[in-house]
Design a protein around this motif. Structure first.
Motif, PDB file in Angstrom:
ATOM      1  N   ARG A   3      12.020 -26.753 -23.426  1.00  0.00           N
ATOM      2  CA  ARG A   3      11.226 -26.776 -22.295  1.00  0.00           C
ATOM      3  C   ARG A   3       9.748 -26.600 -22.535  1.00  0.00           C
ATOM      4  O   ARG A   3       9.496 -25.498 -23.151  1.00  0.00           O
ATOM      5  N   THR A  19       5.735 -26.787 -21.204  1.00  0.00           N
ATOM      6  CA  THR A  19       4.972 -26.952 -20.008  1.00  0.00           C
ATOM      7  C   THR A  19       3.505 -26.648 -20.463  1.00  0.00           C
ATOM      8  O   THR A  19       3.007 -25.946 -20.991  1.00  0.00           O
ATOM      9  N   CYS A  29      -0.183 -26.565 -17.879  1.00  0.00           N
ATOM     10  CA  CYS A  29      -0.723 -26.685 -16.599  1.00  0.00           C
ATOM     11  C   CYS A  29      -2.080 -26.148 -16.629  1.00  0.00           C
ATOM     12  O   CYS A  29      -2.391 -25.226 -17.123  1.00  0.00           O
ATOM     13  N   SER A  56       0.127 -33.900 -21.955  1.00  0.00           N
ATOM     14  CA  SER A  56       1.133 -33.767 -22.531  1.00  0.00           C
ATOM     15  C   SER A  56       1.337 -34.129 -23.982  1.00  0.00           C
ATOM     16  O   SER A  56       2.308 -33.778 -24.530  1.00  0.00           O
ATOM     17  N   ASP A  84       2.284 -31.412 -25.976  1.00  0.00           N
ATOM     18  CA  ASP A  84       3.542 -30.976 -25.950  1.00  0.00           C
ATOM     19  C   ASP A  84       4.428 -31.813 -26.853  1.00  0.00           C
ATOM     20  O   ASP A  84       5.302 -31.444 -27.520  1.00  0.00           O
ATOM     21  N   THR A 118       0.765 -34.278 -11.167  1.00  0.00           N
ATOM     22  CA  THR A 118       2.047 -33.445 -11.500  1.00  0.00           C
ATOM     23  C   THR A 118       2.929 -34.392 -12.232  1.00  0.00           C
ATOM     24  O   THR A 118       3.327 -35.398 -11.882  1.00  0.00           O
ATOM     25  N   LEU A 163       6.895 -34.789 -14.894  1.00  0.00           N
ATOM     26  CA  LEU A 163       7.711 -34.558 -15.786  1.00  0.00           C
ATOM     27  C   LEU A 163       8.333 -35.641 -16.856  1.00  0.00           C
ATOM     28  O   LEU A 163       8.396 -36.704 -16.310  1.00  0.00           O
ATOM     29  N   THR A 176       6.555 -30.634 -18.879  1.00  0.00           N
ATOM     30  CA  THR A 176       6.039 -30.809 -17.466  1.00  0.00           C
ATOM     31  C   THR A 176       4.473 -30.432 -17.622  1.00  0.00           C
ATOM     32  O   THR A 176       4.172 -29.927 -18.530  1.00  0.00           O
TER      33      THR A 176
END
Ligand SMILES: NC(=O)c1ccc[n+]([C@@H]2O[C@H](COP(=O)([O-])OP(=O)(O)OC[C@H]3O[C@@H](n4cnc5c(N)ncnc54)[C@H](O)[C@@H]3O)[C@@H](O)[C@H]2O)c1
Length: 339
Positions: free
Chosen positions: A153, A155, A157, A178, A181, A216, A218, A232
């Motif tokens: 996972r 994230t 933000c 993202s 990530d 937002t 995912l 996310t």
């Protein structure tokens, strides 16, 4: 004559001196082995202002800068990356280019071909590859300490959104945010993302939706082994800038970004960790990593190390980001093309 041959320190040039260019310029000035730093920017007066604040020098033009430096840092707006990378490579310079190579994958491929044909050396700016936590996670995973991974996972933000005018040109949340990530997913696991399914929402400022972005999102990513990863992102994380990557394996779990400054609080009675001040933005969260990235570029320019992040690596992450944007648009899972 090269800096090494002349027995002097490196002269670095930074083109594009906005948010990240100013930071790179300051880091370059403070990097051991760097003798001078020259700056250029398309906006009149901008390079001079930043030069005065970080202890660098402003060049009269990009062309003048290219003729005086041993290495080029490209930190201009994304649309200018292809032209500036080509100019650096054609001048025989090693280049550190901020991510991405170009606004999308199709416009990146001719740049990769140009760099390869010229035998150019181009390092891409995915700074998480220099973050202490990500480096430790990669080491532990490679050493087998987590066993085989069953889930990841990740994230990212932001505490608050950037101006809507920037979002209108950012390429979308997956490409803008993202993609970091997605880069570490590949870099940590050594696997490719083969399919992505994305969803997004707009519960904040309606203007973000009006310019075609989401606030937002995912993405459920399937990796080549079948490993599942969830990525996310949000523009509205009032707790602070939050970057965490959780690697769950058959023998152990590691979390990158879980220190006293993590932008989370425990709901458990009596648990006071984490308690420190959270990071306001990516600049503070990755301050050490950005410094290490420029130091690594200096080593690359002196021929002392391998390229830590190639243009092909950056395009591979962008390919997944493009697929996520496409899935967001259509609502369907998207296969990620291998090349
Ligand atoms: N790795 C990261 O964490 C990270 C973080 C932020 C931004 N970035 C990347 O860095 C780049 C710059 O982002 P920013 O937030 O600093 O943008 P910014 O708008 O703050 O600054 C961009 C600067 O580039 C200048 N510029 C534009 N075109 C130019 C050209 N052709 N020649 C010279 N200067 C030119 C502009 O005048 C401006 O000063 C983007 O590609 C972005 O994706 C990476």
């Amino acid at each position: 004559m090269s800096a090494a041959a002349a027995g002097r320190g490196l002269v670095l040039g930074v083109v594009g001196t906005g948010r990240i260019g100013a930071m790179h310029a300051r880091n370059a000035v403070q990097t051991p082995g760097v003798e001078r730093v020259l700056l250029a920017d398309a906006l009149p007066g901008q390079a001079e202002r930043v030069a005065a604040s970080v202890g660098a020098e402003a060049a009269a033009s990009v062309a003048e800068l290219l003729g005086q430096v041993d290495g080029l840092l490209v930190a201009a707006a994304t649309a200018a990356h292809p032209e500036l990378v080509r100019a650096g490579v054609d001048a025989g310079l090693p280049v550190l280019c901020e991510k991405p190579v170009a606004p999308d994958v199709p416009s990146s491929l001719p740049v990769l071909e140009h760099v390869a044909a010229a035998g150019g050396v181009v390092q891409m700016g995915h700074q998480r590859r220099f973050d202490a936590g990500y480096l430790e996670a990669r080491r532990a995973l490679a050493a087998g300490e987590l066993g085989w991974l069953h889930s990841v996972r990740s994230t990212t933000c932001d505490a608050s959104p950037p101006p809507v005018a920037f979002l209108a040109t950012s390429g979308g949340l997956f490409r803008d945010v993202s993609v970091h990530d997605l880069d570490v997913l590949r870099w940590l696991t050594g696997e490719e993302v083969v399919e992505v399914w994305a969803r997004g929402s707009n519960l904040g400022d309606p203007e973000i939706g009006a310019v075609g972005d989401v606030d937002t999102a995912l993405a459920v990513c399937t990796m080549s082994s079948g490993l599942l990863a969830v990525v996310t992102a949000s523009r509205y994380n009032g707790a602070g800038h939050d970057v965490r990557t959780e690697l769950q394996g058959s023998k152990g779990t590691l979390v990158v970004g879980l220190d006293d400054r993590a932008a989370v609080r425990s709901a458990e009675p009596g648990v006071t960790f984490p308690a420190g001040p959270t990071h306001p933005t990516f600049a503070e969260r990755f301050a050490d990593a950005y410094r290490a990235e420029v130091a690594a570029f200096c080593e690359l320019a002196r021929g002392e190390r391998e390229n830590p992040c190639t243009p092909a690596d950056a395009v591979a992450a962008s390919r997944v980001a493009d697929a996520a944007q496409e899935s967001l648009r259509t609502g369907a899972p998207v296969r990620v093309p291998a090349t």
